[in-house]
Scaffold this motif. Structure first.
Motif, PDB file in Angstrom:
ATOM      1  N   PHE A   6      48.036  79.681  64.375  1.00  0.00           N
ATOM      2  CA  PHE A   6      47.727  80.697  63.376  1.00  0.00           C
ATOM      3  C   PHE A   6      48.641  80.671  62.155  1.00  0.00           C
ATOM      4  O   PHE A   6      48.227  81.059  61.065  1.00  0.00           O
ATOM      5  CB  PHE A   6      47.793  82.080  64.028  1.00  0.00           C
ATOM      6  CG  PHE A   6      46.904  82.194  65.231  1.00  0.00           C
ATOM      7  CD1 PHE A   6      45.536  82.298  65.085  1.00  0.00           C
ATOM      8  CD2 PHE A   6      47.434  82.166  66.510  1.00  0.00           C
ATOM      9  CE1 PHE A   6      44.700  82.382  66.185  1.00  0.00           C
ATOM     10  CE2 PHE A   6      46.618  82.256  67.622  1.00  0.00           C
ATOM     11  CZ  PHE A   6      45.240  82.365  67.465  1.00  0.00           C
ATOM     12  N   VAL A   7      49.890  80.272  62.325  1.00  0.00           N
ATOM     13  CA  VAL A   7      50.842  80.234  61.219  1.00  0.00           C
ATOM     14  C   VAL A   7      51.513  78.866  61.185  1.00  0.00           C
ATOM     15  O   VAL A   7      51.358  78.073  62.089  1.00  0.00           O
ATOM     16  CB  VAL A   7      51.927  81.337  61.343  1.00  0.00           C
ATOM     17  CG1 VAL A   7      51.321  82.707  61.238  1.00  0.00           C
ATOM     18  CG2 VAL A   7      52.707  81.197  62.621  1.00  0.00           C
ATOM     19  N   GLY A   8      52.284  78.623  60.181  1.00  0.00           N
ATOM     20  CA  GLY A   8      52.974  77.335  60.082  1.00  0.00           C
ATOM     21  C   GLY A   8      52.001  76.222  59.771  1.00  0.00           C
ATOM     22  O   GLY A   8      51.139  76.365  58.908  1.00  0.00           O
ATOM     23  N   PRO A   9      52.073  75.119  60.509  1.00  0.00           N
ATOM     24  CA  PRO A   9      51.202  73.986  60.199  1.00  0.00           C
ATOM     25  C   PRO A   9      49.739  74.212  60.604  1.00  0.00           C
ATOM     26  O   PRO A   9      48.884  73.426  60.247  1.00  0.00           O
ATOM     27  CB  PRO A   9      51.813  72.838  61.002  1.00  0.00           C
ATOM     28  CG  PRO A   9      52.589  73.484  62.082  1.00  0.00           C
ATOM     29  CD  PRO A   9      53.050  74.813  61.539  1.00  0.00           C
ATOM     30  N   GLN A  10      49.431  75.284  61.307  1.00  0.00           N
ATOM     31  CA  GLN A  10      48.083  75.613  61.767  1.00  0.00           C
ATOM     32  C   GLN A  10      47.409  74.421  62.442  1.00  0.00           C
ATOM     33  O   GLN A  10      46.311  74.014  62.087  1.00  0.00           O
ATOM     34  CB  GLN A  10      47.238  76.153  60.622  1.00  0.00           C
ATOM     35  CG  GLN A  10      47.793  77.449  60.074  1.00  0.00           C
ATOM     36  CD  GLN A  10      46.941  78.044  58.975  1.00  0.00           C
ATOM     37  OE1 GLN A  10      46.141  77.369  58.363  1.00  0.00           O
ATOM     38  NE2 GLN A  10      47.137  79.327  58.738  1.00  0.00           N
ATOM     39  N   THR A  11      48.071  73.883  63.421  1.00  0.00           N
ATOM     40  CA  THR A  11      47.562  72.729  64.152  1.00  0.00           C
ATOM     41  C   THR A  11      46.960  73.158  65.493  1.00  0.00           C
ATOM     42  O   THR A  11      47.495  74.039  66.147  1.00  0.00           O
ATOM     43  CB  THR A  11      48.691  71.698  64.379  1.00  0.00           C
ATOM     44  OG1 THR A  11      48.202  70.659  65.199  1.00  0.00           O
ATOM     45  CG2 THR A  11      49.905  72.311  65.039  1.00  0.00           C
ATOM     46  N   PRO A  12      45.869  72.534  65.907  1.00  0.00           N
ATOM     47  CA  PRO A  12      45.286  72.874  67.202  1.00  0.00           C
ATOM     48  C   PRO A  12      46.162  72.434  68.384  1.00  0.00           C
ATOM     49  O   PRO A  12      45.950  72.850  69.506  1.00  0.00           O
ATOM     50  CB  PRO A  12      43.942  72.149  67.213  1.00  0.00           C
ATOM     51  CG  PRO A  12      44.013  71.129  66.137  1.00  0.00           C
ATOM     52  CD  PRO A  12      45.024  71.605  65.150  1.00  0.00           C
ATOM     53  N   TRP A  13      47.166  71.609  68.133  1.00  0.00           N
ATOM     54  CA  TRP A  13      48.089  71.207  69.194  1.00  0.00           C
ATOM     55  C   TRP A  13      48.825  72.408  69.763  1.00  0.00           C
ATOM     56  O   TRP A  13      49.343  72.365  70.877  1.00  0.00           O
ATOM     57  CB  TRP A  13      49.087  70.171  68.689  1.00  0.00           C
ATOM     58  CG  TRP A  13      48.476  68.810  68.585  1.00  0.00           C
ATOM     59  CD1 TRP A  13      48.015  68.208  67.467  1.00  0.00           C
ATOM     60  CD2 TRP A  13      48.226  67.901  69.658  1.00  0.00           C
ATOM     61  NE1 TRP A  13      47.498  66.972  67.757  1.00  0.00           N
ATOM     62  CE2 TRP A  13      47.621  66.762  69.114  1.00  0.00           C
ATOM     63  CE3 TRP A  13      48.450  67.936  71.019  1.00  0.00           C
ATOM     64  CZ2 TRP A  13      47.240  65.671  69.872  1.00  0.00           C
ATOM     65  CZ3 TRP A  13      48.079  66.842  71.786  1.00  0.00           C
ATOM     66  CH2 TRP A  13      47.479  65.731  71.211  1.00  0.00           C
TER      67      TRP A  13
END
Length: 65
Positions: A27-34
């Motif tokens: 949700f925040v930061g790099p918004q990665t699905p990892w």
């Protein structure tokens, strides 16, 4: 299958913190699905049982008296 708890309080708390931090990456930061990998430590913290500990013979639970 016996799901006897093999995780102590500190282990569970650390896993919960790591899980929340990883989920926050969705949700925040790099918004990665990892960050969805954070579900794993959260789930193991919730049930108090780690499947990786079983074959290794590990337990972070204190000795039961």
């Amino acid at each position: 299958m016996n799901l006897k708890q093999n995780m102590g309080t500190v282990d569970r708390a650390l896993r919960a913190i790591v899980g929340v931090i990883l989920l926050a990456l969705v949700f925040v930061g790099p918004q990665t699905p990892w960050g969805l990998i954070g579900i794993i430590p959260l789930a193991t913290a919730a049930i108090g049982w780690c499947p990786v500990y079983l074959p290794l013979g590990l337990s972070t639970c204190g000795k039961k008296t």
